[in-house]
Design a protein around this motif. Structure first.
Motif, mmCIF file in Angstrom:
data_model
loop_
_atom_site.group_PDB
_atom_site.id
_atom_site.type_symbol
_atom_site.label_atom_id
_atom_site.label_comp_id
_atom_site.label_asym_id
_atom_site.label_seq_id
_atom_site.Cartn_x
_atom_site.Cartn_y
_atom_site.Cartn_z
ATOM 1 N N GLU A 83 0.841 -1.219 0.000
ATOM 2 C CA GLU A 83 0.000 0.000 0.000
ATOM 3 C C GLU A 83 0.866 1.255 0.000
ATOM 4 O OE1 GLU A 83 -2.999 0.004 3.023
ATOM 5 O OE2 GLU A 83 -3.640 2.058 2.592
ATOM 6 N N ASN A 84 1.921 1.248 0.792
ATOM 7 C CA ASN A 84 2.783 2.434 0.899
ATOM 8 C C ASN A 84 4.279 2.132 0.834
ATOM 9 O OD1 ASN A 84 0.721 4.492 1.393
ATOM 10 N ND2 ASN A 84 0.400 3.478 3.358
ATOM 11 N N ASN A 167 1.863 7.799 -11.260
ATOM 12 C CA ASN A 167 0.607 7.853 -10.525
ATOM 13 C C ASN A 167 0.062 9.282 -10.492
ATOM 14 O OD1 ASN A 167 -1.339 6.476 -8.848
ATOM 15 N ND2 ASN A 167 -0.446 7.470 -7.050
ATOM 16 N N GLN A 251 -7.994 3.501 -10.536
ATOM 17 C CA GLN A 251 -7.940 3.238 -9.093
ATOM 18 C C GLN A 251 -9.273 2.729 -8.547
ATOM 19 O OE1 GLN A 251 -6.287 6.628 -6.987
ATOM 20 N NE2 GLN A 251 -4.375 6.508 -8.133
ATOM 21 N N GLU A 283 -7.270 -0.020 -7.158
ATOM 22 C CA GLU A 283 -7.404 0.398 -5.752
ATOM 23 C C GLU A 283 -8.871 0.396 -5.315
ATOM 24 O OE1 GLU A 283 -5.251 4.063 -4.991
ATOM 25 O OE2 GLU A 283 -3.633 3.505 -6.359
ATOM 26 N N TRP A 333 -7.633 2.830 4.554
ATOM 27 C CA TRP A 333 -7.149 4.213 4.599
ATOM 28 C C TRP A 333 -8.287 5.212 4.807
ATOM 29 C CZ3 TRP A 333 -8.010 8.214 0.801
ATOM 30 C CH2 TRP A 333 -8.910 7.849 -0.201
HETATM 31 O O1 9MR Z 1 -3.758 4.249 1.433
HETATM 32 C C1 9MR Z 1 -2.616 5.089 1.372
HETATM 33 C C2 9MR Z 1 -2.442 5.822 2.697
HETATM 34 O O2 9MR Z 1 -2.167 4.896 3.726
HETATM 35 C C3 9MR Z 1 -1.293 6.823 2.566
HETATM 36 O O3 9MR Z 1 -1.204 7.582 3.760
HETATM 37 C C4 9MR Z 1 -1.510 7.734 1.367
HETATM 38 C C5 9MR Z 1 -0.308 8.666 1.144
HETATM 39 O O4 9MR Z 1 0.821 7.946 0.780
HETATM 40 O O5 9MR Z 1 -1.691 6.965 0.193
HETATM 41 C C6 9MR Z 1 -2.786 6.095 0.252
HETATM 42 O O6 9MR Z 1 -2.871 5.378 -0.968
HETATM 43 C C7 9MR Z 1 -3.170 6.153 -2.120
HETATM 44 C C8 9MR Z 1 -2.450 5.523 -3.288
HETATM 45 O O7 9MR Z 1 -1.075 5.416 -3.017
HETATM 46 C C9 9MR Z 1 -2.678 6.312 -4.569
HETATM 47 N N1 9MR Z 1 -4.088 6.496 -4.823
HETATM 48 C C10 9MR Z 1 -4.888 7.003 -3.707
HETATM 49 C C11 9MR Z 1 -4.662 6.151 -2.466
HETATM 50 C C12 9MR Z 1 -5.555 6.622 -1.338
HETATM 51 O O8 9MR Z 1 -5.214 7.928 -0.975
#
Ligand code: 9MR
Length: 375
Positions: A83-84, A167, A251, A283, A333
């Protein structure tokens, strides 16, 4: 909230039903004894039978802290994406000293469970290391980004089936005529810079499928109508430059109550597929903000929304992957980043916080089973 013991009891009950069922069939002699060992059907099996890889996003910390989540993912998923943990800000907090421990933990988990690994994300204007934020605005900005692409994709070379190379570079609110994001390395290089990222990605990992990933294409609204057009124009420009792009990631952070028009989304998928691109739903989750707190009604509405969206998505043969963003409501998230006004947790994902299936799980299962075969 049911306890772990309840969840276990539910599991045992299912196993018992299954065994009784198998024994009954065996009694009439139509099944081999191996049927005793047959596990419950999983989403990855339903997907595989149609040529759709099913999986989810998960983080190294969540895996370590939630063995029950890890077990559920191992059972249901054919592919995982950190995820990160692969993001630039996570990997290279200290300049020149990348730390892949967390992303390697997810890669390991995938390998141990015979799952494919997705990469997310080589280039993103968010989640950058603090030290890079200033530097990318200067003349060396583009080189820094290209180095990041080579570093992270080179590190995982040969181990990632599909990478989000870029992205979220579309921004309909930017005020730019081209609908693209106002971001220094991009502004300096135009679409040519995005193409360069794909060329660098191809060199770094020639066998990974290379994807452009973004949000906001699913619904009918002035903003999303514009975003779809921008995306199609971007794909056309990248193709014109012979950029090595293999796929488009949608996504699909959905929200109950938004205006989903199957024919509009269906058309967009066909238009993307016409560029010779595969499509990944990268996503998937559903924000239930607008629904009253009662769980059963929320679950039903979320499942219905999932069904409508996935039925439409799977009609397009180019859609070959579906990943949810998180797998259990315990780890979404949305609770941190899009909290409901009443403060109660979202019901966004296929499993509840005790790892029991939500109606969304059944919706996904049905849509996978009913999808046209693209193998
Ligand atoms: O779910 C992710 C969250 O935990 C992080 O804090 C955030 C920032 O890095 O990113 C979230 O994931 C994102 C993804 O990387 C890109 N598309 C949107 C997702 C939700 O914000």
């Amino acid at each position: 909230m049911p306890t772990k013991r309840h969840a276990h009891a539910a599991f045992s009950l299912k196993r018992r039903d299954l065994l009784t069922g198998s024994a009954a069939v065996l009694a009439i002699g139509t099944l081999a004894p191996a049927a005793f060992a047959a596990p419950d059907p999983s989403l990855k099996d339903f997907g595989a039978a149609r040529g759709i890889a099913f999986g989810c996003a998960v983080g190294a910390k969540d895996l370590a802290a939630n063995p029950d989540l890890a077990a559920a993912i191992a059972r249901d998923c054919a592919i995982v994406v950190p995820e990160n943990d692969m993001k630039w800000g996570a990997v290279e907090q200290v300049r020149g000293k990348p730390d892949y421990q967390a992303s390697e933990a997810v890669a390991d988990f995938a390998k141990r469970n015979s799952m494919d690994l997705r990469g997310h994300t080589a280039v993103w204007y968010l989640n950058m290391p603090a030290w890079a934020k200033q530097d990318i605005t200067g003349p060396q900005g583009r080189d820094l980004i290209l180095k990041r692409v080579r570093d992270v994709m080179g590190h995982f070379r040969g181990r990632v089936v599909e990478w989000d190379v870029i992205n979220e570079m579309i921004d309909h609110t930017s005020g730019r005529a081209d609908g693209m994001r106002e971001w220094p390395p991009f502004a300096a290089g135009d679409v040519g810079f995005i193409a360069d990222c794909f060329f660098a990605a191809k060199e770094a990992d020639p066998h990974a499928r290379l994807v452009y990933n973004d949000f906001g294409f699913e619904y009918v609204s002035a903003g999303e109508d514009q975003r779809r057009l921008t995306a199609l124009r971007l794909m056309e420009q990248l193709k014109t430059r012979d950029a090595p792009i293999d796929g488009f990631g949608i996504q699909s952070h959905l929200k109950v109550g938004n205006n989903f028009k199957p024919q509009t989304f269906r058309r967009f998928l066909a238009d993307i597929a016409d560029f010779g691109l595969d499509i990944s739903i990268t996503e998937f989750d559903i924000d239930d903000q607008r629904l009253a707190p009662e769980i059963e009604a929320r679950d039903a509405a979320v499942a219905e929304h999932a069904r409508l969206f996935l039925e439409t998505a799977f009609e397009e043969p180019a859609v070959k992957k579906l990943l949810t963003w998180g797998y259990s409501n315990r780890n979404t998230w949305l609770n941190a980043h899009r909290p409901r006004k009443d403060g109660i947790p979202h019901r966004a994902l296929p499993l509840d916080d005790s790892m029991n299936r939500t109606p969304m799980w059944d919706a996904i299962a049905d849509c996978l089973k009913n999808a046209p075969d693209r193998r």
